[in-house]
Design a protein around this motif. Structure first.
Motif, PDB file in Angstrom:
ATOM      1  N   ASN A 591       0.819  -1.214   0.000  1.00 13.16           N
ATOM      2  CA  ASN A 591       0.000   0.000   0.000  1.00 13.16           C
ATOM      3  C   ASN A 591       0.852   1.263   0.000  1.00 13.16           C
ATOM      4  O   ASN A 591       0.318   2.369  -0.110  1.00 13.16           O
ATOM      5  N   THR A 592       2.139   1.098   0.177  1.00 10.52           N
ATOM      6  CA  THR A 592       3.087   2.210   0.025  1.00 10.52           C
ATOM      7  C   THR A 592       4.130   1.778  -0.984  1.00 10.52           C
ATOM      8  O   THR A 592       4.383   0.585  -1.178  1.00 10.52           O
ATOM      9  N   LYS A 593       4.754   2.752  -1.610  1.00  6.01           N
ATOM     10  CA  LYS A 593       5.624   2.445  -2.753  1.00  6.01           C
ATOM     11  C   LYS A 593       7.078   2.274  -2.321  1.00  6.01           C
ATOM     12  O   LYS A 593       7.659   3.162  -1.700  1.00  6.01           O
ATOM     13  N   PRO A 594       7.690   1.133  -2.684  1.00  2.00           N
ATOM     14  CA  PRO A 594       9.119   0.962  -2.442  1.00  2.00           C
ATOM     15  C   PRO A 594       9.924   1.697  -3.504  1.00  2.00           C
ATOM     16  O   PRO A 594       9.368   2.254  -4.451  1.00  2.00           O
ATOM     17  N   LYS A 595      11.235   1.675  -3.348  1.00  2.00           N
ATOM     18  CA  LYS A 595      12.087   2.381  -4.299  1.00  2.00           C
ATOM     19  C   LYS A 595      13.352   1.579  -4.589  1.00  2.00           C
ATOM     20  O   LYS A 595      14.050   1.155  -3.682  1.00  2.00           O
ATOM     21  N   LYS A 596      13.575   1.350  -5.846  1.00  2.00           N
ATOM     22  CA  LYS A 596      14.872   0.935  -6.386  1.00  2.00           C
ATOM     23  C   LYS A 596      15.295  -0.493  -6.071  1.00  2.00           C
ATOM     24  O   LYS A 596      15.614  -1.254  -6.971  1.00  2.00           O
ATOM     25  N   LEU A 610      16.791 -14.932   2.001  1.00  2.00           N
ATOM     26  CA  LEU A 610      17.055 -14.061   3.150  1.00  2.00           C
ATOM     27  C   LEU A 610      18.121 -13.027   2.826  1.00  2.00           C
ATOM     28  O   LEU A 610      19.143 -13.345   2.222  1.00  2.00           O
ATOM     29  N   GLY A 611      17.872 -11.803   3.221  1.00  2.00           N
ATOM     30  CA  GLY A 611      18.808 -10.716   2.971  1.00  2.00           C
ATOM     31  C   GLY A 611      20.013 -10.772   3.886  1.00  2.00           C
ATOM     32  O   GLY A 611      19.933 -11.210   5.031  1.00  2.00           O
ATOM     33  N   GLY A 612      21.159 -10.317   3.348  1.00  2.00           N
ATOM     34  CA  GLY A 612      22.386 -10.230   4.137  1.00  2.00           C
ATOM     35  C   GLY A 612      22.546  -8.851   4.732  1.00  2.00           C
ATOM     36  O   GLY A 612      21.568  -8.107   4.898  1.00  2.00           O
ATOM     37  N   ASN A 613      23.783  -8.480   5.015  1.00  2.00           N
ATOM     38  CA  ASN A 613      24.026  -7.227   5.730  1.00  2.00           C
ATOM     39  C   ASN A 613      24.244  -6.036   4.814  1.00  2.00           C
ATOM     40  O   ASN A 613      24.705  -4.987   5.257  1.00  2.00           O
ATOM     41  N   ASN A 614      23.910  -6.192   3.540  1.00  2.00           N
ATOM     42  CA  ASN A 614      23.968  -5.084   2.599  1.00  2.00           C
ATOM     43  C   ASN A 614      22.592  -4.923   1.960  1.00  2.00           C
ATOM     44  O   ASN A 614      21.924  -5.903   1.665  1.00  2.00           O
ATOM     45  N   PHE A 615      22.191  -3.680   1.743  1.00  2.90           N
ATOM     46  CA  PHE A 615      20.831  -3.443   1.269  1.00  2.90           C
ATOM     47  C   PHE A 615      20.576  -3.927  -0.148  1.00  2.90           C
ATOM     48  O   PHE A 615      19.442  -3.989  -0.589  1.00  2.90           O
ATOM     49  N   TYR A 616      21.640  -4.280  -0.884  1.00  2.00           N
ATOM     50  CA  TYR A 616      21.435  -4.853  -2.208  1.00  2.00           C
ATOM     51  C   TYR A 616      20.940  -6.299  -2.133  1.00  2.00           C
ATOM     52  O   TYR A 616      20.408  -6.821  -3.100  1.00  2.00           O
ATOM     53  N   ALA A 617      21.153  -6.944  -1.005  1.00  3.99           N
ATOM     54  CA  ALA A 617      20.948  -8.384  -0.917  1.00  3.99           C
ATOM     55  C   ALA A 617      19.539  -8.721  -0.435  1.00  3.99           C
ATOM     56  O   ALA A 617      19.317  -9.033   0.735  1.00  3.99           O
ATOM     57  N   ASN A 618      18.566  -8.630  -1.347  1.00  3.50           N
ATOM     58  CA  ASN A 618      17.209  -9.132  -1.106  1.00  3.50           C
ATOM     59  C   ASN A 618      16.390  -8.283  -0.140  1.00  3.50           C
ATOM     60  O   ASN A 618      15.441  -8.767   0.467  1.00  3.50           O
ATOM     61  N   TRP A 619      16.734  -7.024   0.016  1.00  2.00           N
ATOM     62  CA  TRP A 619      15.975  -6.140   0.892  1.00  2.00           C
ATOM     63  C   TRP A 619      15.095  -5.220   0.059  1.00  2.00           C
ATOM     64  O   TRP A 619      15.532  -4.666  -0.949  1.00  2.00           O
ATOM     65  N   LEU A 620      13.869  -5.021   0.524  1.00  2.00           N
ATOM     66  CA  LEU A 620      12.928  -4.110  -0.129  1.00  2.00           C
ATOM     67  C   LEU A 620      12.990  -2.775   0.602  1.00  2.00           C
ATOM     68  O   LEU A 620      12.779  -2.713   1.819  1.00  2.00           O
ATOM     69  N   GLY A 621      13.298  -1.696  -0.121  1.00  2.00           N
ATOM     70  CA  GLY A 621      13.578  -0.410   0.510  1.00  2.00           C
ATOM     71  C   GLY A 621      12.472   0.609   0.339  1.00  2.00           C
ATOM     72  O   GLY A 621      11.826   0.691  -0.712  1.00  2.00           O
ATOM     73  N   PHE A 622      12.288   1.413   1.388  1.00  3.53           N
ATOM     74  CA  PHE A 622      11.302   2.500   1.380  1.00  3.53           C
ATOM     75  C   PHE A 622      12.015   3.773   1.826  1.00  3.53           C
ATOM     76  O   PHE A 622      12.565   3.832   2.925  1.00  3.53           O
ATOM     77  N   GLU A 623      12.001   4.775   0.966  1.00  2.72           N
ATOM     78  CA  GLU A 623      12.742   6.009   1.220  1.00  2.72           C
ATOM     79  C   GLU A 623      11.785   7.112   1.665  1.00  2.72           C
ATOM     80  O   GLU A 623      10.955   7.588   0.888  1.00  2.72           O
ATOM     81  N   GLY A 624      11.916   7.498   2.923  1.00  4.91           N
ATOM     82  CA  GLY A 624      11.120   8.610   3.441  1.00  4.91           C
ATOM     83  C   GLY A 624       9.673   8.286   3.697  1.00  4.91           C
ATOM     84  O   GLY A 624       8.907   9.168   4.106  1.00  4.91           O
TER      85      GLY A 624
END
Length: 738
Positions: A591-596, A610-624
């Motif tokens: 219901n909110t938009k992720p980014k990149k 499962l995501g690792g300790n870097n945000f490139y590794a399988n993590w869904l990001g939300f900016e602001g």
């Protein structure tokens, strides 16, 4: 009589030939004997005496002959060690009749000359502080017409590797600096604005000293047109030079962010200059004017990288930084804007220091196939009259650490050496029978990235980005096979086999991350056995940790994430992976938009990877913005626990959510709150830079089809953070429901 006369004639002829040949040679040592003396000036410095001791020691190691060292006394035959007037880096090795002269334009250059002599004329080489190739000889015979002269075009050469910083003799052998910032004031090496005018001390009372951003003063950078700021900085620099009279350089440079001042005065100067370096260079020139016998260093970095119109003063050193560049190819081919900026600064000043980057700072041990770029980049710097190069390796051990340290140092001394030959010399010398396999691995993985023309090899990337490229399942199997053969080749040499295991860490780490992400049936945390866990992964993790301990490798990245923390987090990931999860594979609606990141795919949250300790590794990001996600369990299920993982990387503005709230629904319209979890570790200046936290809620069983997760974003970085005023991120990974 005739026969005896003929033999006498032959002997006479042989003796004449030997005498004739010896006249064309310098016979320094002949079968355990020498007529030579190492001669120093009577007023020789301690550094000159040290150079003589090094030469004497190695001649004895090679031949078992100890050549005497004398001050000011010429022997029948002499090896002169001389420091010439002029204070330059030129070195020379020449013959004068039966004498040998080794000289340098400074004490440091003389030491360089001694090591060049040992390397080029006697065949010595130094692979690591503990492993070298020192030949054994009965004789040391040199050509009598020696006249070797060399002046390194890059005069200050730094490889950011603890192999050199912690082993000063090894640094001398490779002719690189023993410190990361030689000549600098220790407290003023880089990113110094916050040191000169600390936010804690000045911000509340004097906000006008700091950058204006979107109408608000923030302590991200300084306001460089405020006269009080200039006064305080000059006073601070004066105090530092007084404290460290031996230092000749102090850095007056921006903090490590891009939040520069946008007040009307600063803005007008930058517009006039055509670059944000305009305010910087004008400011630094004013500081440098007060210290004419010192050097003031500053950065051409990120927002200040583009050249200004104002020339830096004669005693201003501009440090040009290549942080943004794609490392899959040379700077000229893959980072043309940096190359142009380098040439632009070169038109303004000949006082340029290069700050180059050669490893992946988010994953020190990850495969990072950029070795083929080192030579063309160093040549680019050399060809643009750069005299000072800082190659920022990881300092801490990283992938192929010993090879990278060796090759980089050699190329800084002579950028025109053959790179392929250098690597072969090292791999054959250091890994012995396994060397051919290590070289094969290096060549193969580099071909893999060169075949993928679109891959962007980033300093702050992650191996997960390459799982469809040079780290795909097929290639990982190939690399593993190569290292298996390498270990087998030296199974009779345990010490060398340990070196191979250390070289293998990059591939082992990539395999571990591939299994965490579950990129194929072979590379997965789980399997169909009764235990449900891929035991090969468990064994590999144990081997990975053991090898790191063996080699005193403690850090995974520049954020301070340790090997022990990585292994503990990985074991936790294994436990998470083997848990039953009725949400796995189920549809997720955002219901909110992720980014990149993670291709903005909501199914990242239930894909089992499962995501690792870097945000490139399988993590869904939300900016602001907040995360608002709904998982459809595709029917009514009785549930009593919900968990979701969140990432923190504070220096990249990735923070834990302030609160996570879980809701349930039967129809997907009306939702009932079942509980909230406040962040137990609120953000502060002492927060752990890099970590993963599971926000898990246990509750009385309820029947539901839909589960909603709302994670509240801090919205923006706090005022004291280097990214103050910028939107903050939250990164979420696997949702587990049972």
């Amino acid at each position: 009589m005739k026969l005896r006369s003929f033999k006498a004639y032959q002997l006479l002829l042989l003796l004449l030939l030997l005498v004739s040949c010896s006249k064309d040679k310098l016979v320094l040592i002949d079968k355990g004997h020498t007529d030579y003396t190492i001669v120093l000036d009577e007023k020789a410095s301690e550094e000159e005496k040290k150079a003589a001791a090094v030469l004497q020691d190695y001649l004895q190691k090679i031949t078992s002959v100890k050549v005497p060292v004398k001050l000011g006394t010429e022997g029948v035959k002499s090896i002169y060690l001389k420091t010439l007037d002029g204070d330059n880096e030129e070195i020379g090795i020449r013959s004068e009749d039966q004498d040998l002269v080794i000289y340098g334009g400074s004490d440091k250059a003389l030491m360089d000359a001694v090591y060049v002599f040992l390397e080029q004329y006697l065949g010595c080489d130094w692979y690591t502080p503990d492993v070298a190739s020192i030949p054994e000889m009965e004789n040391v015979v040199l050509d009598k017409n020696l006249n070797y002269v060399y002046r390194p075009e890059i005069e200050v050469r730094t490889v950011h590797s603890r192999l050199f910083y912690e082993n000063h003799t090894f640094a001398d052998e490779h002719k690189v600096t023993k410190k990361s910032f030689p000549f600098y004031v220790p407290e003023a090496r880089v990113h110094t604005f916050h040191k000169f005018i600390p936010e804690e001390q000045f911000y509340k009372e004097y906000p006008e000293y700091f950058a204006l951003r979107n109408g608000k003063r923030l302590p991200t950078q300084l306001c460089l047109t405020n006269p009080e700021v200039l006064r305080i900085v000059i006073d601070s620099v004066a105090s530092l030079f007084e404290k460290h009279p031996e230092a000749t350089v102090a850095s007056v440079s921006q903090n490590d962010n891009q939040q520069h001042c946008e007040c009307d005065t600063c803005k007008a100067i930058d517009e006039e200059e055509g670059s944000h370096a305009g305010t910087m260079i004008r400011f630094v020139n004013k500081v440098a004017e007060r210290f004419p016998d010192k050097t003031i260093s500053t950065l051409a970095y990120q927002y200040t990288r583009k050249p200004s119109k104002t020339r830096p003063d004669e005693n201003v050193l501009v440090t040009l930084c290549s942080i943004e560049c794609d490392r899959s190819g040379s700077i000229e081919n893959k980072c043309e804007a940096f190359a142009e900026d380098l040439k632009g600064w070169g038109k303004l000043t000949d006082k340029i220091r290069i700050w180059d980057y050669t490893t992946q700072f988010t994953n020190f041990l990850a495969p990072f196939p950029n070795i083929h770029t080192l030579q063309p980049n160093i040549k680019l710097f050399r060809d643009n009259n750069v005299k000072w190069v800082f190659e920022q390796h990881s300092n801490n051990p990283s992938e192929l650490f010993e090879l990278r340290s060796y090759v980089t140092a050699k190329l800084l001394w002579n950028p025109d050496l053959n790179l392929d030959s250098l690597m072969t010399v090292f791999t054959d010398g250091y890994y012995q029978e396994a060397g051919t396999y290590i070289k094969q691995y290096v060549d193969t993985i580099h071909k893999g990235i060169q075949d993928d023309k679109d891959f962007f090899l980033f300093l702050y990337g992650d191996p997960s980005q390459a799982f469809s490229s040079y780290l795909n399942p097929e290639k990982l199997k190939q690399y593993t096979s190569i290292f298996d053969a390498a270990e087998a080749a030296v199974k009779h040499k345990p010490q060398v086999q340990e070196r191979v295991k250390a070289a293998r860490l990059g591939v082992d780490y990539a395999v571990l991350e591939a299994c965490r992400k579950g990129i194929s049936e072979d590379y997965s945390l789980t399997n169909k056995t009764e235990a449900g866990v891929n035991q090969a992964v468990v064994a590999l993790l144990d081997k990975f940790k053991s090898t790191c301990e063996q080699w005193n490798i403690t850090m995974m990245n520049e954020m301070g994430f340790t090997v022990n923390e990585y292994c503990d987090a990985y074991r936790k990931a294994i436990e998470v992976a083997k848990q039953p999860n009725i949400a796995k594979g189920k549809k997720v609606v955002l219901n909110t938009k992720p980014k990149k990141y993670a291709d903005e795919d909501p199914q990242t949250l239930t894909d089992g990877a499962l995501g690792g300790n870097n945000f490139y590794a399988n993590w869904l990001g939300f900016e602001g913005n907040d995360l608002d996600a709904v998982v459809d369990l595709e029917g009514l299920k009785e549930i009593s626990t919900v968990s979701s993982a969140f990432l923190q990387v504070t220096n990249h503005i990735v923070f834990y959510p302030s609160k996570v709230t879980y809701y349930v629904s039967n129809d997907g319209v009306e939702f009932k709150k079942i509980g909230s979890i406040q962040n137990p570790m609120p953000l502060n200046k002492e927060s752990k830079i890099n970590d993963i936290q599971y926000f898990k809620l246990d509750f009385d069983p309820v029947s539901a089809r839909y589960v909603k997760i709302i994670a509240e974003n801090l919205k923006e970085a706090p005022y004291w953070h280097h990214a103050a005023g910028l939107p903050s991120w939250i990164f979420i990974d696997e949702i587990i429901i049972n």
